[in-house]
Write a protein that holds these residues in place. Structure first.
Motif, PDB file in Angstrom:
ATOM      1  N   PHE A  72      49.478  49.222  33.980  1.00 22.79           N
ATOM      2  CA  PHE A  72      49.056  47.906  33.530  1.00 22.79           C
ATOM      3  C   PHE A  72      50.069  46.880  34.005  1.00 22.79           C
ATOM      4  N   GLU A  73      49.574  45.856  34.688  1.00 22.67           N
ATOM      5  CA  GLU A  73      50.418  44.761  35.179  1.00 22.67           C
ATOM      6  C   GLU A  73      49.804  43.457  34.694  1.00 22.67           C
ATOM      7  N   ASP A  74      50.579  42.659  33.991  1.00 27.51           N
ATOM      8  CA  ASP A  74      50.021  41.386  33.544  1.00 27.51           C
ATOM      9  C   ASP A  74      50.728  40.174  34.150  1.00 27.51           C
ATOM     10  N   ARG A  75      51.510  40.425  35.174  1.00 29.33           N
ATOM     11  CA  ARG A  75      52.073  39.311  35.942  1.00 29.33           C
ATOM     12  C   ARG A  75      52.396  39.808  37.348  1.00 29.33           C
ATOM     13  N   ALA A  76      52.071  39.001  38.311  1.00 25.51           N
ATOM     14  CA  ALA A  76      52.331  39.310  39.724  1.00 25.51           C
ATOM     15  C   ALA A  76      51.926  40.739  40.099  1.00 25.51           C
ATOM     16  N   PRO A  77      50.679  41.158  39.800  1.00 24.88           N
ATOM     17  CA  PRO A  77      50.295  42.539  40.098  1.00 24.88           C
ATOM     18  C   PRO A  77      50.343  42.846  41.591  1.00 24.88           C
ATOM     19  N   ILE A  78      50.738  44.086  41.879  1.00 28.97           N
ATOM     20  CA  ILE A  78      50.744  44.532  43.275  1.00 28.97           C
ATOM     21  C   ILE A  78      49.853  45.754  43.487  1.00 28.97           C
ATOM     22  N   ALA A  79      49.454  46.424  42.411  1.00 31.73           N
ATOM     23  CA  ALA A  79      48.621  47.623  42.554  1.00 31.73           C
ATOM     24  C   ALA A  79      47.246  47.297  43.132  1.00 31.73           C
ATOM     25  N   ASN A  80      46.838  46.033  43.075  1.00 31.29           N
ATOM     26  CA  ASN A  80      45.536  45.643  43.623  1.00 31.29           C
ATOM     27  C   ASN A  80      45.628  45.128  45.061  1.00 31.29           C
ATOM     28  N   ARG A  81      46.745  45.310  45.692  1.00 32.18           N
ATOM     29  CA  ARG A  81      46.919  44.926  47.096  1.00 32.18           C
ATOM     30  C   ARG A  81      46.404  46.052  48.001  1.00 32.18           C
ATOM     31  N   THR A  82      45.910  45.706  49.154  1.00 30.39           N
ATOM     32  CA  THR A  82      45.246  46.653  50.059  1.00 30.39           C
ATOM     33  C   THR A  82      46.097  47.879  50.374  1.00 30.39           C
ATOM     34  N   LEU A  83      47.349  47.680  50.780  1.00 34.79           N
ATOM     35  CA  LEU A  83      48.189  48.822  51.143  1.00 34.79           C
ATOM     36  C   LEU A  83      48.553  49.671  49.923  1.00 34.79           C
ATOM     37  N   ALA A  84      48.752  49.027  48.777  1.00 41.49           N
ATOM     38  CA  ALA A  84      49.053  49.770  47.556  1.00 41.49           C
ATOM     39  C   ALA A  84      47.858  50.633  47.155  1.00 41.49           C
ATOM     40  N   ILE A  85      46.672  50.086  47.243  1.00 39.50           N
ATOM     41  CA  ILE A  85      45.462  50.847  46.919  1.00 39.50           C
ATOM     42  C   ILE A  85      45.338  52.058  47.834  1.00 39.50           C
ATOM     43  N   ALA A  86      45.609  51.871  49.109  1.00 40.85           N
ATOM     44  CA  ALA A  86      45.542  52.996  50.061  1.00 40.85           C
ATOM     45  C   ALA A  86      46.537  54.091  49.685  1.00 40.85           C
ATOM     46  N   ARG A  87      47.767  53.709  49.350  1.00 41.17           N
ATOM     47  CA  ARG A  87      48.779  54.702  48.956  1.00 41.17           C
ATOM     48  C   ARG A  87      48.395  55.411  47.666  1.00 41.17           C
ATOM     49  N   LEU A  88      48.023  54.629  46.662  1.00 41.76           N
ATOM     50  CA  LEU A  88      47.723  55.191  45.353  1.00 41.76           C
ATOM     51  C   LEU A  88      46.506  56.113  45.363  1.00 41.76           C
ATOM     52  N   SER A  89      45.531  55.818  46.196  1.00 44.09           N
ATOM     53  CA  SER A  89      44.285  56.601  46.206  1.00 44.09           C
ATOM     54  C   SER A  89      44.305  57.763  47.197  1.00 44.09           C
ATOM     55  N   GLN A  90      45.364  57.899  47.975  1.00 41.90           N
ATOM     56  CA  GLN A  90      45.417  58.967  48.971  1.00 41.90           C
ATOM     57  C   GLN A  90      45.266  60.336  48.304  1.00 41.90           C
ATOM     58  N   VAL A 110      37.965  53.623  44.379  1.00 42.66           N
ATOM     59  CA  VAL A 110      38.428  54.015  45.709  1.00 42.66           C
ATOM     60  C   VAL A 110      38.741  55.504  45.689  1.00 42.66           C
ATOM     61  N   VAL A 111      38.200  56.225  46.642  1.00 45.56           N
ATOM     62  CA  VAL A 111      38.437  57.663  46.746  1.00 45.56           C
ATOM     63  C   VAL A 111      39.082  57.939  48.097  1.00 45.56           C
ATOM     64  N   ASP A 112      40.294  58.475  48.045  1.00 39.55           N
ATOM     65  CA  ASP A 112      41.042  58.830  49.254  1.00 39.55           C
ATOM     66  C   ASP A 112      41.062  57.694  50.282  1.00 39.55           C
ATOM     67  N   GLY A 113      41.355  56.500  49.796  1.00 37.33           N
ATOM     68  CA  GLY A 113      41.481  55.340  50.672  1.00 37.33           C
ATOM     69  C   GLY A 113      40.178  54.662  51.068  1.00 37.33           C
ATOM     70  N   ARG A 114      39.050  55.223  50.672  1.00 38.00           N
ATOM     71  CA  ARG A 114      37.751  54.638  51.021  1.00 38.00           C
ATOM     72  C   ARG A 114      37.128  53.970  49.788  1.00 38.00           C
ATOM     73  N   THR A 115      36.704  52.738  49.956  1.00 32.39           N
ATOM     74  CA  THR A 115      36.082  52.014  48.855  1.00 32.39           C
ATOM     75  C   THR A 115      34.705  52.583  48.578  1.00 32.39           C
ATOM     76  N   ALA A 116      34.533  53.136  47.390  1.00 30.70           N
ATOM     77  CA  ALA A 116      33.242  53.670  46.972  1.00 30.70           C
ATOM     78  C   ALA A 116      32.420  52.592  46.271  1.00 30.70           C
ATOM     79  N   GLU A 117      33.116  51.684  45.589  1.00 31.44           N
ATOM     80  CA  GLU A 117      32.433  50.629  44.855  1.00 31.44           C
ATOM     81  C   GLU A 117      33.380  49.454  44.678  1.00 31.44           C
ATOM     82  N   LEU A 118      32.849  48.241  44.832  1.00 29.33           N
ATOM     83  CA  LEU A 118      33.638  47.027  44.688  1.00 29.33           C
ATOM     84  C   LEU A 118      32.683  45.903  44.323  1.00 29.33           C
ATOM     85  N   PHE A 119      32.897  45.299  43.142  1.00 30.54           N
ATOM     86  CA  PHE A 119      31.978  44.250  42.707  1.00 30.54           C
ATOM     87  C   PHE A 119      32.628  43.352  41.661  1.00 30.54           C
ATOM     88  N   GLU A 120      32.002  42.201  41.474  1.00 30.53           N
ATOM     89  CA  GLU A 120      32.332  41.281  40.400  1.00 30.53           C
ATOM     90  C   GLU A 120      31.242  41.440  39.348  1.00 30.53           C
TER      91      GLU A 120
END
Length: 182
Positions: A72-90, A110-120
């Motif tokens: 959980f990040e409630d200021r200046a989150p970085i886990a939602n950045r593209t490269l972080a998502i790729a690392r975390l989901s590998q 995201v499964v193994d770096g591939r976006t399975a679902e993304l929506f608002e």
């Protein structure tokens, strides 16, 4: 599914945050993948005292649940950045809800770096999947962020309360300069 547990997220005093759920990881692994190394068990009040909001960096609050880790990040989150998502989901699955300061809500799977679902919720669909209709069913009685959190948490099998996020959790500060786009 306990939707009321997430009601706090729709309150104005929580303008923006990112909740990331990663299967098969430990808090230390997730913290390291986000550029932090020293985890300390702190309450939210202790974490905010040790790392004031006026100081730079992303404050990571991590905990384990059956089969995974939440961050959980409630200021200046970085886990939602593209490269972080790729690392975390590998090699695993990442579920994430981000609420920006302007109220925009994004749900991602995201499964193994591939976006399975993304929506608002109730808005744009970038990659459709089974979570979106489940969130849509809750939109009649709940805010977009509350509906999104309830469905994503149910999907992951985690049930968090605000008191848990304010309590004693593994905490770290990341100073990584993660680019917004990878």
């Amino acid at each position: 599914m306990n939707v009321r547990r997430w009601a706090w997220a729709g309150q104005d005093r929580y303008p923006g945050f990112c909740l990331t759920l990663v299967r098969g990881r430990t808090p230390a692994t997730v913290a390291a993948q986000l550029g932090a190394d020293a985890l300390r068990e702190l309450t939210l009040a202790e974490a905010e005292e040790a790392h004031p909001i006026s100081a730079p960096g992303a404050l990571l609050r991590l905990g384990a649940y059956d089969g995974g880790v939440y961050c959980f990040e409630d200021r200046a989150p970085i886990a939602n950045r593209t490269l972080a998502i790729a690392r975390l989901s590998q090699g695993t699955r990442l579920l994430q809800v981000t609420k920006s300061g302007d109220g925009m809500v994004i749900v991602r799977d995201v499964v193994d770096g591939r976006t399975a679902e993304l929506f608002e919720p109730g808005g744009a669909v970038y990659a459709d999947g089974p979570l979106r209709p489940r969130v849509a069913l809750l939109l009649a009685g709940h805010s977009r962020v509350v509906a999104a959190l309830a469905v994503v948490a149910d999907e992951a099998g985690v049930d968090l309360e605000r008191a848990t996020l304010e309590g004693r959790l593994a905490t770290a500060l990341s100073m990584r300069d993660e680019p917004a786009r990878g």
